[in-house]
Design an enzyme around this catalytic site. Structure first.
Site, PDB file in Angstrom:
ATOM      1  N   TYR A  40       0.828  -1.201   0.000  1.00 57.46           N
ATOM      2  CA  TYR A  40       0.000   0.000   0.000  1.00 57.46           C
ATOM      3  C   TYR A  40       0.866   1.256   0.000  1.00 57.46           C
ATOM      4  O   TYR A  40       2.046   1.232   0.361  1.00 57.46           O
ATOM      5  CB  TYR A  40      -0.913   0.038   1.233  1.00 57.46           C
ATOM      6  CG  TYR A  40      -0.156   0.119   2.538  1.00 57.46           C
ATOM      7  CD1 TYR A  40       0.215   1.345   3.082  1.00 57.46           C
ATOM      8  CD2 TYR A  40       0.209  -1.034   3.237  1.00 57.46           C
ATOM      9  CE1 TYR A  40       0.930   1.424   4.260  1.00 57.46           C
ATOM     10  CE2 TYR A  40       0.918  -0.971   4.415  1.00 57.46           C
ATOM     11  CZ  TYR A  40       1.274   0.265   4.935  1.00 57.46           C
ATOM     12  OH  TYR A  40       1.986   0.329   6.100  1.00 57.46           O
ATOM     13  N   PHE A  61       2.497   9.531   3.816  1.00 61.13           N
ATOM     14  CA  PHE A  61       2.801   9.367   5.230  1.00 61.13           C
ATOM     15  C   PHE A  61       3.205   7.942   5.582  1.00 61.13           C
ATOM     16  O   PHE A  61       3.756   7.700   6.653  1.00 61.13           O
ATOM     17  CB  PHE A  61       1.612   9.796   6.098  1.00 61.13           C
ATOM     18  CG  PHE A  61       0.334   9.051   5.833  1.00 61.13           C
ATOM     19  CD1 PHE A  61       0.099   7.820   6.419  1.00 61.13           C
ATOM     20  CD2 PHE A  61      -0.623   9.586   4.990  1.00 61.13           C
ATOM     21  CE1 PHE A  61      -1.076   7.126   6.164  1.00 61.13           C
ATOM     22  CE2 PHE A  61      -1.810   8.907   4.739  1.00 61.13           C
ATOM     23  CZ  PHE A  61      -2.027   7.675   5.327  1.00 61.13           C
ATOM     24  N   ASP A  62       2.954   6.996   4.701  1.00 58.28           N
ATOM     25  CA  ASP A  62       3.360   5.624   4.991  1.00 58.28           C
ATOM     26  C   ASP A  62       3.248   4.791   3.729  1.00 58.28           C
ATOM     27  O   ASP A  62       2.458   5.114   2.820  1.00 58.28           O
ATOM     28  CB  ASP A  62       2.483   5.016   6.079  1.00 58.28           C
ATOM     29  CG  ASP A  62       3.051   3.709   6.628  1.00 58.28           C
ATOM     30  OD1 ASP A  62       4.274   3.514   6.518  1.00 58.28           O
ATOM     31  OD2 ASP A  62       2.285   2.901   7.167  1.00 58.28           O
ATOM     32  N   ILE A  71      -7.666   0.376  10.558  1.00 55.17           N
ATOM     33  CA  ILE A  71      -8.689   1.413  10.566  1.00 55.17           C
ATOM     34  C   ILE A  71      -9.943   0.908   9.855  1.00 55.17           C
ATOM     35  O   ILE A  71      -9.877   0.035   8.990  1.00 55.17           O
ATOM     36  CB  ILE A  71      -8.169   2.713   9.916  1.00 55.17           C
ATOM     37  CG1 ILE A  71      -7.678   2.464   8.487  1.00 55.17           C
ATOM     38  CG2 ILE A  71      -7.087   3.342  10.765  1.00 55.17           C
ATOM     39  CD1 ILE A  71      -7.233   3.718   7.764  1.00 55.17           C
ATOM     40  N   TYR A 115      -8.484   8.279  11.503  1.00 51.11           N
ATOM     41  CA  TYR A 115      -7.917   8.695  12.780  1.00 51.11           C
ATOM     42  C   TYR A 115      -8.615   9.901  13.396  1.00 51.11           C
ATOM     43  O   TYR A 115      -8.115  10.502  14.337  1.00 51.11           O
ATOM     44  CB  TYR A 115      -6.416   8.941  12.625  1.00 51.11           C
ATOM     45  CG  TYR A 115      -5.701   7.686  12.208  1.00 51.11           C
ATOM     46  CD1 TYR A 115      -5.521   6.650  13.114  1.00 51.11           C
ATOM     47  CD2 TYR A 115      -5.259   7.515  10.908  1.00 51.11           C
ATOM     48  CE1 TYR A 115      -4.897   5.475  12.731  1.00 51.11           C
ATOM     49  CE2 TYR A 115      -4.632   6.342  10.514  1.00 51.11           C
ATOM     50  CZ  TYR A 115      -4.453   5.330  11.441  1.00 51.11           C
ATOM     51  OH  TYR A 115      -3.842   4.169  11.058  1.00 51.11           O
ATOM     52  N   PHE A 169      -5.499   5.736   0.064  1.00 50.68           N
ATOM     53  CA  PHE A 169      -4.602   4.588   0.004  1.00 50.68           C
ATOM     54  C   PHE A 169      -4.744   3.911  -1.353  1.00 50.68           C
ATOM     55  O   PHE A 169      -5.874   3.663  -1.808  1.00 50.68           O
ATOM     56  CB  PHE A 169      -4.940   3.554   1.071  1.00 50.68           C
ATOM     57  CG  PHE A 169      -4.555   3.938   2.473  1.00 50.68           C
ATOM     58  CD1 PHE A 169      -3.271   3.698   2.949  1.00 50.68           C
ATOM     59  CD2 PHE A 169      -5.466   4.557   3.317  1.00 50.68           C
ATOM     60  CE1 PHE A 169      -2.920   4.055   4.235  1.00 50.68           C
ATOM     61  CE2 PHE A 169      -5.137   4.912   4.599  1.00 50.68           C
ATOM     62  CZ  PHE A 169      -3.853   4.673   5.059  1.00 50.68           C
TER      63      PHE A 169
END
Length: 424
Positions: free
Chosen positions: A344, A354-355, A374, A400, A416
């Site tokens: 991902y 961010f990731d 999540i 979040y 994502f």
């Protein structure tokens, strides 16, 4: 060092960067003066690590029982040692970011931090200090200072990101201009200033003047080949704008790689975990529940996967979850209760990555429907097939929330791009 994965089991991660400088005060932890690690000479205290993990245990479930705690760790592929290491690595990353920002002369606007805290309190309806603290702890922040520390790191990260410029090669620029021939207002790759290509009534393409207005339609990208782009004939100011656009479109991954290089080159020393930390547990307990299940009661064990149920998916979509199949896979299908292995990339609205867990990384693994990720993931991945990719646009309510986590700001919509590698 291992990359931090924001999508690690929610109950066991707290998006670890959110608690950078958690105030000491909980019991245990190998002694308040013990040093867990040093980062370029800056100490991370063992008590900070203990406070972070113990806060997570108390807020995320009934993990006071050693068997329940060991089982939860095992389900996440963790041990007390590896969980501690993840917390340390997250804190180390934030320390390195803070040090780099200071070296470049960046400072945080404390008034802006105050304003964000006040706005978040209003947004979540925390009218008094008690309800405010309850809300913060529900999102994994020990207290307001921990939340402020996260905002502080976010601010410095954004300043570093905005200052970060990725220089395209000539070939990069030719490809980009060919694909975006009229992205700069007042310029057309076709050679006619203030022009845009628009379809006529018969669907053919014709050139129509825009009298200096920004083009309303992009030229079809198959009109131009990169070899059509002669950079020497493009005005310098137009080229500069294209370079800036290219950098904005491509710097997210490069920025994360740069940060990782800073972390990898930092002088980080992690000390051994003290045996007496309260989150330490005998991991052999993780198999106790399964071992005690007999043939007599086995039929009574009916796990539920409520977060990936039809009702949960419908509810998530009604709350704004967007699911787009980019590539439909041909392998096994992910259903509620499946263990799925994923690659991902996660980005914010402004394109900041961010990731990520991409090709070459060990795929991220979790079980669909039991709250290990999540809500937007639990609902959004059901129905994918092996080899498929999807784009999930997840509203804050399914991610979040109003508090944010780590590099994710409050009330952030997340995008994502996910690839289903394997279904088990």
């Amino acid at each position: 060092m291992k990359k931090l994965r924001l999508l690690i089991v929610v109950a066991l991660s707290l998006c670890l960067a959110a608690s950078l400088f958690v105030a000491a005060g909980c019991a245990g932890g190998g002694g308040s003066n013990a040093v867990a690690a040093t980062v370029n000479g800056t100490n991370i205290m063992e008590q900070e690590i203990t406070d972070t993990i113990e806060a997570m245990r108390s807020q995320s479930g009934d993990y006071s029982d050693p068997t329940a705690w060991a089982t939860a760790l095992a389900a996440s592929g963790l041990t007390p040692e590896s969980l501690r290491e993840s917390v340390i690595e997250s804190k180390a990353r934030d320390i390195v970011l803070t040090q780099e920002a200071a070296a470049q002369g960046f400072e945080v606007d404390e008034d802006a931090i105050d304003a964000q805290v006040s706005q978040t309190r209003i947004t979540v309806g925390a009218d008094d200090d008690a309800s405010w603290l309850e809300m913060l702890q529900a999102y994994g922040y020990r207290d307001e200072q921990a939340y402020r520390d996260m905002l502080y790191i976010n601010d410095l990260t954004m300043q570093l990101y905005e200052d970060f410029f990725l220089e395209p090669t000539d070939e990069d620029l030719r490809v980009f201009i060919a694909q975006n021939p009229n992205a700069v207002a007042g310029f057309s790759l076709g050679g006619e200033e203030d022009a845009a290509v628009v379809p006529d009534e018969d669907g053919a393409e014709e050139t129509e003047g825009t009298e200096g207005e920004e083009p309303g339609l992009e030229m079809p990208t198959d009109l131009f080949d990169p070899s059509d782009v002669n950079l020497s004939e493009i005005p310098a100011d137009v080229r500069t704008q294209y370079e800036e656009l290219w950098s904005q479109n491509n710097k997210g991954l490069a920025f994360q790689e740069w940060i990782q290089e800073l972390v990898d080159s930092a002088d980080i020393v992690i000390n051994d975990m003290p045996e007496n930390v309260p989150y330490n547990v005998d991991m052999s307990l993780a198999g106790t529940n399964n071992n005690e299940m007999t043939d007599e009661n086995e039929s009574d064990f009916e796990p539920t996967f409520e977060y990936s149920s039809d009702e949960a998916i419908a509810s998530a979509i009604s709350q704004g979850l967007s699911i787009t199949d980019d590539v439909v896979g041909t392998g096994a299908e992910a259903v509620a209760g499946s263990t799925v292995l994923m690659h991902y990339v996660g980005t914010l609205d402004d394109g900041t990555e961010f990731d990520s867990n991409t090709a070459g990384d060990t795929p991220f693994s979790f079980t669909l429907g039991i709250g290990q990720v999540i809500l937007g993931w639990d609902a959004g991945i059901v129905g994918m097939k092996e080899g498929g990719t999807r784009t999930l646009v997840i509203p804050a309510e399914l991610a979040y929330g109003a508090a944010g986590r780590g590099e994710i700001p409050p009330n952030a919509t997340l995008t994502f791009v996910v690839e289903l590698v394997e279904v088990k």
